[in-house]
Design a protein around this motif. Structure first.
Motif, PDB file in Angstrom:
ATOM      1  N   VAL A   1     -33.722  95.479   3.519  1.00 55.86           N
ATOM      2  CA  VAL A   1     -34.875  96.114   3.566  1.00 55.86           C
ATOM      3  C   VAL A   1     -35.295  96.274   2.118  1.00 55.86           C
ATOM      4  O   VAL A   1     -34.404  97.263   0.868  1.00 55.86           O
ATOM      5  CB  VAL A   1     -34.191  97.833   4.465  1.00 55.86           C
ATOM      6  N   ASP A   2     -36.288  96.636   1.705  1.00 53.74           N
ATOM      7  CA  ASP A   2     -37.150  96.691   0.371  1.00 53.74           C
ATOM      8  C   ASP A   2     -37.172  98.348   0.070  1.00 53.74           C
ATOM      9  O   ASP A   2     -38.218  99.232   0.616  1.00 53.74           O
ATOM     10  CB  ASP A   2     -38.088  96.404   0.643  1.00 53.74           C
TER      11      ASP A   2
ATOM     12  N   SER B   1     -40.848 100.386  -1.274  1.00 54.94           N
ATOM     13  CA  SER B   1     -42.074 100.967  -0.776  1.00 54.94           C
ATOM     14  C   SER B   1     -41.908 102.398   0.311  1.00 54.94           C
ATOM     15  O   SER B   1     -43.007 103.064   0.801  1.00 54.94           O
ATOM     16  CB  SER B   1     -42.226 100.029   0.721  1.00 54.94           C
ATOM     17  N   ASP B   2     -40.110 102.324   0.554  1.00 59.19           N
ATOM     18  CA  ASP B   2     -39.793 103.860   1.374  1.00 59.19           C
ATOM     19  C   ASP B   2     -40.651 105.039  -0.074  1.00 59.19           C
ATOM     20  O   ASP B   2     -40.288 105.986   0.047  1.00 59.19           O
ATOM     21  CB  ASP B   2     -38.896 104.037   1.598  1.00 59.19           C
TER      22      ASP B   2
ATOM     23  N   PHE C   1     -35.382  93.149   6.955  1.00 58.06           N
ATOM     24  CA  PHE C   1     -35.393  91.745   7.993  1.00 58.06           C
ATOM     25  C   PHE C   1     -33.782  90.831   7.940  1.00 58.06           C
ATOM     26  O   PHE C   1     -32.942  91.567   6.947  1.00 58.06           O
ATOM     27  CB  PHE C   1     -36.323  91.157   7.338  1.00 58.06           C
TER      28      PHE C   1
ATOM     29  N   LYS D   1     -31.020  98.325  13.492  1.00 56.24           N
ATOM     30  CA  LYS D   1     -32.363  98.753  13.083  1.00 56.24           C
ATOM     31  C   LYS D   1     -31.520 100.470  12.738  1.00 56.24           C
ATOM     32  O   LYS D   1     -32.380 100.897  11.744  1.00 56.24           O
ATOM     33  CB  LYS D   1     -32.895  98.823  13.918  1.00 56.24           C
TER      34      LYS D   1
ATOM     35  N   GLU E   1     -36.705  99.868  11.111  1.00 53.59           N
ATOM     36  CA  GLU E   1     -37.395  99.023  10.935  1.00 53.59           C
ATOM     37  C   GLU E   1     -38.148  98.164  10.281  1.00 53.59           C
ATOM     38  O   GLU E   1     -38.565  97.366  10.923  1.00 53.59           O
ATOM     39  CB  GLU E   1     -38.869  99.968  12.196  1.00 53.59           C
ATOM     40  N   ASP E   2     -37.862  98.408   8.897  1.00 53.84           N
ATOM     41  CA  ASP E   2     -38.512  97.903   7.785  1.00 53.84           C
ATOM     42  C   ASP E   2     -37.810  96.469   7.302  1.00 53.84           C
ATOM     43  O   ASP E   2     -37.911  95.658   6.994  1.00 53.84           O
ATOM     44  CB  ASP E   2     -39.312  98.384   6.997  1.00 53.84           C
TER      45      ASP E   2
END
Length: 97
Positions: free
Chosen positions: A52-53, A56-57, A27, A19, A24-25
């Motif tokens: 993490v993708d 999107s960031d 997985f 984290k 937070e995103d």
């Protein structure tokens, strides 16, 4: 997508590291309990692979800016001028009186 593997002493510690490092995103892709030899014997640890993708960031990529064209060429021929100049038909020869 960014994928990274973490090692920690416990699952709670591993999840807090994921984290903190990935946000937070993130997985969890996989978890494993592993053992390694130490001078005092064997030690168990948790291996967590998370992803993490990043698409999107980040904002959408912007096209590069057009190159600035100089107002004066200082006697140099502009290599792009011939591409953009209108094509004219040759003029017929003039008859002299």
């Amino acid at each position: 997508m960014r994928v990274k593997t973490f090692e920690a002493a416990s699952m709670q510690e591993a999840l807090s590291v994921v984290k903190r490092d990935m946000g937070e995103d993130a997985f969890i892709l996989s978890t494993r309990t592993r053992r390694r030899k130490t001078p005092l014997g064997e030690e168990a640890y948790i291996e967590v692979t998370a992803a993490v993708d990043e698409a999107s960031d980040r904002p959408a990529p912007q096209p590069p800016p057009a190159p600035a064209r100089a107002a004066a060429t200082y006697g140099l021929r502009d290599p792009l001028a011939a591409r953009h100049a209108p094509v004219r038909a040759p003029e017929p020869p003039r008859a002299e009186p």
